[in-house]
Scaffold this motif. Structure first.
Motif, PDB file in Angstrom:
ATOM      1  N   SER A 329       0.807  -1.224   0.000  1.00 51.63           N
ATOM      2  CA  SER A 329       0.000   0.000   0.000  1.00 51.63           C
ATOM      3  C   SER A 329       0.837   1.270   0.000  1.00 51.63           C
ATOM      4  O   SER A 329       0.285   2.365   0.140  1.00 51.63           O
ATOM      5  CB  SER A 329      -0.909   0.012   1.229  1.00 51.63           C
ATOM      6  N   LYS A 332       0.255   3.063   3.336  1.00 47.33           N
ATOM      7  CA  LYS A 332      -1.093   3.522   3.709  1.00 47.33           C
ATOM      8  C   LYS A 332      -1.843   2.411   4.450  1.00 47.33           C
ATOM      9  O   LYS A 332      -2.740   1.770   3.922  1.00 47.33           O
ATOM     10  CB  LYS A 332      -1.871   3.944   2.454  1.00 47.33           C
ATOM     11  N   GLY A 348      -4.314  -2.353   4.171  1.00 49.95           N
ATOM     12  CA  GLY A 348      -3.812  -1.114   3.624  1.00 49.95           C
ATOM     13  C   GLY A 348      -4.647  -0.713   2.423  1.00 49.95           C
ATOM     14  O   GLY A 348      -5.418  -1.517   1.899  1.00 49.95           O
ATOM     15  N   SER A 350      -4.189   0.923  -1.364  1.00 48.54           N
ATOM     16  CA  SER A 350      -3.250   1.313  -2.415  1.00 48.54           C
ATOM     17  C   SER A 350      -3.909   2.310  -3.352  1.00 48.54           C
ATOM     18  O   SER A 350      -5.130   2.467  -3.366  1.00 48.54           O
ATOM     19  CB  SER A 350      -2.793   0.081  -3.207  1.00 48.54           C
ATOM     20  N   HIS A 351      -3.103   2.970  -4.182  1.00 48.09           N
ATOM     21  CA  HIS A 351      -3.632   3.937  -5.143  1.00 48.09           C
ATOM     22  C   HIS A 351      -2.985   3.708  -6.494  1.00 48.09           C
ATOM     23  O   HIS A 351      -1.900   3.124  -6.589  1.00 48.09           O
ATOM     24  CB  HIS A 351      -3.352   5.362  -4.685  1.00 48.09           C
TER      25      HIS A 351
END
Length: 351
Positions: A329, A332, A348, A350-351
């Protein structure tokens, strides 16, 4: 969903002109190019018995197929193979003089429309796209889902309904949950009505909500929830852990953070667990990747988290689920790490 990627495009050439066009494309894209023995040139592969046999074999192996030849011939070969717009490969046909590139199959989810535009641009050809939303210069729900790598309950019906509303001139709202407010900049949202506040809705015929949440507020209209796959989970477990227990604890972790199960993108663990059957089965059941990290990779981040000497003696690093989730992540993490019955789980986003 089947999203065409450059490295999984197969091109089929039936004439000398077709071979020359494919060579032009191959100079700019990584392609697997097929032709007959008599037309074979360096970098090309021979047909396996015939064009039809090779195309049929490739239908289940590649994300996208490009035929430089006749549309009619292509249709006759692939017709018995077509099953589902969500899983069929993209199919594009280009005439041998490179004048027209035609999106034939899986225009949105398969990526044929985007691939058609790309190939037409490289060849200076006219792109031919006939899907209603594209013709009317509108976005489509299945295109948006592909751009976001998102899922939705009863996706097929939702796509049919929302796209029909869009091309019929109905008002379809589009709302983005707070953690996803940066996403619209990279998505095609033409035709949707932007909605900023669910408590102050404009006049709409339907609403698409882009959210990771498991529940949305009750709203007085037709609502479709589009769920981007963003949630990852790092898992540490004892040898021989059961799939039932892993599933139960994962569902609890997702529910505790109010994540829709469709938001799950991947699970991960330490390389030592690559043969752990329950982890493999969990990934297969959820149709998500099972990502593995070496002890050395995890060791670089274990100082961030509480360490267990028992775990260190077993796998070579003091913590598994937390550094795995951290890596998956990009730091995050969400919520507390679950520790129960020899299992640790850390979420987490993720983007």
């Amino acid at each position: 969903m089947n999203i065409a990627k450059p490295e999984s495009i197969a091109v089929f050439c039936l004439t000398p002109n077709g071979v020359r066009l494919a060579q032009r494309l191959q100079a700019q894209l990584p392609l697997s190019c097929f032709t007959s023995e008599k037309l074979l040139v360096p970098g090309f592969l021979p047909f396996n018995a015939s064009f039809g046999a090779t195309l049929r074999e490739a239908f289940g192996r590649y994300s996208a197929l490009v035929v430089i030849g006749s549309t009619g011939l292509t249709v006759r070969v692939i017709a018995p193979l077509i099953q589902d717009k969500l899983t069929d490969p993209a199919v594009v046909v280009i005439d041998e003089r490179g004048q027209h590139a035609i999106s034939l199959l899986s225009g949105h989810v398969g990526g044929a429309n985007a691939l058609t535009l790309r190939l037409a641009g490289l060849l200076g050809a006219d792109p031919v796209i006939t899907t209603a939303t594209d013709v009317n210069q509108m976005a489509a729900l299945d295109t948006l889902a592909a751009q976001l790598d998102a899922g939705m309950s009863d996706f097929r019906l939702a796509v049919k309904t929302v796209n029909q509303l869009l091309v019929s001139g109905q008002r379809v709202g589009l709302w983005w949950d707070e953690p996803l407010r940066d996403e619209p900049a990279r998505c095609d949202t033409r035709g949707f009505v932007a909605v900023a506040d669910l408590e102050a809705l404009p006049e709409l015929d339907a609403l698409v909500c882009v959210s990771l949440r498991d529940r949305l507020p009750e709203l007085p209209l037709l609502v479709y929830k589009l769920v981007p796959r963003r949630v990852v989970v790092g898992i540490g477990c004892r040898r021989g852990t059961s799939l039932a227990l892993l599933t139960q604890l994962l569902e609890r972790q997702l529910a505790d953070q109010h994540f829709d199960p469709l938001a799950l993108r991947a699970i991960g663990s330490v390389t030592l667990k690559k043969d752990e059957l329950a982890l493999q089965q969990l990934a297969q059941a959820r149709r998500i990747p099972f990502e593995l990290f070496s002890s050395d990779e995890l060791r670089q981040h274990e100082r961030r988290f509480p360490a267990s000497e028992f775990v260190r003696a077993t796998v070579g690093v003091g913590s598994v689920s937390q550094p795995v989730a951290w890596l998956m992540s990009a730091g995050k993490l969400v919520g507390d790490t679950l520790r129960e019955q020899g299992i640790t789980m850390t979420l987490g986003v993720s983007h």
